[in-house]
Scaffold this motif. Structure first.
Motif, PDB file in Angstrom:
ATOM      1  N   PRO A 144       0.812  -1.214   0.000  1.00 16.84           N
ATOM      2  CA  PRO A 144       0.000   0.000   0.000  1.00 16.84           C
ATOM      3  C   PRO A 144       0.847   1.265   0.000  1.00 16.84           C
ATOM      4  O   PRO A 144       1.940   1.297   0.573  1.00 16.84           O
ATOM      5  CB  PRO A 144      -0.790  -0.104   1.312  1.00 16.84           C
ATOM      6  CG  PRO A 144       0.099  -0.912   2.213  1.00 16.84           C
ATOM      7  CD  PRO A 144       0.781  -1.903   1.306  1.00 16.84           C
ATOM      8  N   THR A 145       0.347   2.300  -0.631  1.00 19.63           N
ATOM      9  CA  THR A 145       1.009   3.590  -0.603  1.00 19.63           C
ATOM     10  C   THR A 145       0.716   4.285   0.719  1.00 19.63           C
ATOM     11  O   THR A 145      -0.165   3.879   1.482  1.00 19.63           O
ATOM     12  CB  THR A 145       0.495   4.483  -1.740  1.00 19.63           C
ATOM     13  OG1 THR A 145      -0.914   4.733  -1.517  1.00 19.63           O
ATOM     14  CG2 THR A 145       0.684   3.828  -3.101  1.00 19.63           C
ATOM     15  N   ARG A 146       1.416   5.354   0.959  1.00 21.90           N
ATOM     16  CA  ARG A 146       1.126   6.185   2.139  1.00 21.90           C
ATOM     17  C   ARG A 146      -0.314   6.687   2.084  1.00 21.90           C
ATOM     18  O   ARG A 146      -1.009   6.720   3.099  1.00 21.90           O
ATOM     19  CB  ARG A 146       2.101   7.361   2.184  1.00 21.90           C
ATOM     20  CG  ARG A 146       1.850   8.333   3.328  1.00 21.90           C
ATOM     21  CD  ARG A 146       2.822   9.496   3.295  1.00 21.90           C
ATOM     22  NE  ARG A 146       2.480  10.492   4.302  1.00 21.90           N
ATOM     23  CZ  ARG A 146       3.120  11.644   4.449  1.00 21.90           C
ATOM     24  NH1 ARG A 146       4.166  11.930   3.674  1.00 21.90           N
ATOM     25  NH2 ARG A 146       2.739  12.506   5.395  1.00 21.90           N
ATOM     26  N   THR A 147      -0.764   7.054   0.881  1.00 24.77           N
ATOM     27  CA  THR A 147      -2.133   7.534   0.729  1.00 24.77           C
ATOM     28  C   THR A 147      -3.141   6.454   1.085  1.00 24.77           C
ATOM     29  O   THR A 147      -4.110   6.709   1.808  1.00 24.77           O
ATOM     30  CB  THR A 147      -2.363   8.012  -0.720  1.00 24.77           C
ATOM     31  OG1 THR A 147      -1.544   9.161  -0.972  1.00 24.77           O
ATOM     32  CG2 THR A 147      -3.816   8.366  -0.960  1.00 24.77           C
ATOM     33  N   ARG A 152      -7.408   4.333   4.568  1.00 26.05           N
ATOM     34  CA  ARG A 152      -7.971   3.195   5.303  1.00 26.05           C
ATOM     35  C   ARG A 152      -7.974   3.466   6.806  1.00 26.05           C
ATOM     36  O   ARG A 152      -8.926   3.092   7.512  1.00 26.05           O
ATOM     37  CB  ARG A 152      -7.192   1.927   4.966  1.00 26.05           C
ATOM     38  CG  ARG A 152      -7.366   1.462   3.512  1.00 26.05           C
ATOM     39  CD  ARG A 152      -6.822   0.071   3.308  1.00 26.05           C
ATOM     40  NE  ARG A 152      -6.848  -0.329   1.914  1.00 26.05           N
ATOM     41  CZ  ARG A 152      -7.921  -0.810   1.292  1.00 26.05           C
ATOM     42  NH1 ARG A 152      -9.077  -0.929   1.946  1.00 26.05           N
ATOM     43  NH2 ARG A 152      -7.859  -1.164   0.003  1.00 26.05           N
ATOM     44  N   ALA A 153      -6.931   4.126   7.312  1.00 25.85           N
ATOM     45  CA  ALA A 153      -6.887   4.451   8.737  1.00 25.85           C
ATOM     46  C   ALA A 153      -8.010   5.407   9.123  1.00 25.85           C
ATOM     47  O   ALA A 153      -8.478   5.398  10.268  1.00 25.85           O
ATOM     48  CB  ALA A 153      -5.534   5.057   9.095  1.00 25.85           C
ATOM     49  N   ALA A 154      -8.449   6.222   8.161  1.00 30.64           N
ATOM     50  CA  ALA A 154      -9.550   7.153   8.397  1.00 30.64           C
ATOM     51  C   ALA A 154     -10.912   6.500   8.179  1.00 30.64           C
ATOM     52  O   ALA A 154     -11.949   7.167   8.283  1.00 30.64           O
ATOM     53  CB  ALA A 154      -9.408   8.368   7.487  1.00 30.64           C
ATOM     54  N   GLY A 155     -10.915   5.210   7.881  1.00 27.89           N
ATOM     55  CA  GLY A 155     -12.168   4.495   7.686  1.00 27.89           C
ATOM     56  C   GLY A 155     -12.767   4.658   6.308  1.00 27.89           C
ATOM     57  O   GLY A 155     -13.964   4.386   6.113  1.00 27.89           O
ATOM     58  N   LEU A 156     -11.957   5.082   5.335  1.00 25.63           N
ATOM     59  CA  LEU A 156     -12.441   5.287   3.969  1.00 25.63           C
ATOM     60  C   LEU A 156     -12.023   4.104   3.097  1.00 25.63           C
ATOM     61  O   LEU A 156     -10.832   3.876   2.885  1.00 25.63           O
ATOM     62  CB  LEU A 156     -11.869   6.589   3.400  1.00 25.63           C
ATOM     63  CG  LEU A 156     -12.272   7.859   4.159  1.00 25.63           C
ATOM     64  CD1 LEU A 156     -11.471   9.048   3.673  1.00 25.63           C
ATOM     65  CD2 LEU A 156     -13.772   8.123   4.004  1.00 25.63           C
TER      66      LEU A 156
END
Length: 309
Positions: A144-147, A152-156
């Motif tokens: 995975p990229t940083r983006t 995903r960490a933001a729940g998106l």
């Protein structure tokens, strides 16, 4: 695709920027238009669309978040305006962080976008800069990229070469395809098209023959390759609408097809594409310049007759 260095070397763009200089001197192209976010609305009449199914989609793309253009307060305002439009589905089409020094961290951008709300969810794909500017991911040759990690960490949810059902009863799906800039993608245009069509075929494998798909593709050029007939609508960004348009002329558009897919609703062979001009801006000559191509939130209403506002 032209790099920004090549972009700045183009005589046509140099002339356009010189012409824009008078307006930029008044602050319009720097201080006004890049911050004047409009709402662009479309009502395409899609062939084979499920009878009685209405769907409102909000499209946000190309934030290139930077305090000088699409900073934190501006993103928060876009989130509030988008929610006020009451979409059924909100999609994010890539290029979240800035390529210029001092940009808003992509983790901060993702945290702000967490405020988006829609009954059918908020779904994201990645853009060319999300891949191209991530040196670690490119060295690894995969994500995975940083983006992606930030989203995903933001729940998106990130639709990286995936399809998900939106409405099983109506046979409606949402699919997202990787950017042209993923490591290992062919550079030759014809080979790139063949590669991306093969990727799309894998993505659509679980979709029944009679169902309809809304495809998220950061770059619009795939549309010219002749998509699977199950794809009812393609949504793209990437072009910035040209970013600098004088009397309708854009001296540089990051597409193999020039102005063909620069912005707006395109219909070819009964197939439909909508390209957003996006929200942020590349810095040109050290400034986040937009002229004749204002930033926009796109709203697409499906299940009605064709009209553009």
């Amino acid at each position: 695709m032209l790099s920004r260095r090549a972009l700045l070397s183009q005589p046509a763009l140099s002339a356009a920027l010189a012409a824009a200089g008078g307006l930029a001197g008044t602050g319009y192209a720097i201080a006004v238009e890049p911050h004047r976010v409009r709402v662009a609305a479309y009502r395409p009449d899609l062939p084979g669309w499920p009878a009685g199914t209405r769907l409102r989609i909000a499209v946000l793309t190309d934030f290139h978040a930077h305090p000088r253009c699409m900073g934190e307060a501006a993103i928060a305002a876009v989130v509030a305006r988008t929610n006020a439009l009451m979409p059924d589905l909100t999609v994010l089409l890539g290029d979240y962080g800035s390529q210029d020094r001092g940009g808003v961290p992509v983790e901060t951008v993702a945290g702000l976008l967490r405020g988006l709300s829609a009954p059918l969810g908020v779904h994201a794909i990645q853009g060319n800069h999300d891949w191209g500017d991530d040196r670690a991911a490119r060295r690894r040759g995969h994500g995975p990229t940083r983006t992606e990690r930030a989203l995903r960490a933001a729940g998106l949810p990130v639709l990286e070469n995936a399809a998900v059902p939106l409405d099983a009863a109506a046979g409606l799906w949402l699919a997202g395809i990787e950017s042209e800039e993923v490591p290992g993608a062919p550079r030759d245009p014809r080979a790139l098209d063949r590669h991306r069509l093969a990727v799309l075929a894998r993505i659509l494998a679980p979709v029944p023959p009679g169902d309809r798909v809304i495809l998220l593709a950061h770059e619009p050029d795939l549309f010219a390759a002749g998509l699977d007939p199950r794809v009812a609508l393609t949504l793209s960004g990437h072009t910035h609408g040209g970013q600098v348009r004088l009397l309708g002329f854009a001296p540089w558009i990051p597409s193999r097809y020039g102005t063909r897919y620069a912005q707006g609703h395109v219909v070819e062979g009964g197939r439909h594409l909508i390209v957003s001009a996006g929200l942020g801006a590349h810095f040109v000559a050290g400034v986040p310049l937009r002229l004749g191509a204002p930033p926009e939130i796109v709203v697409v209403d499906l299940g009605g007759s064709d009209a553009t506002a």
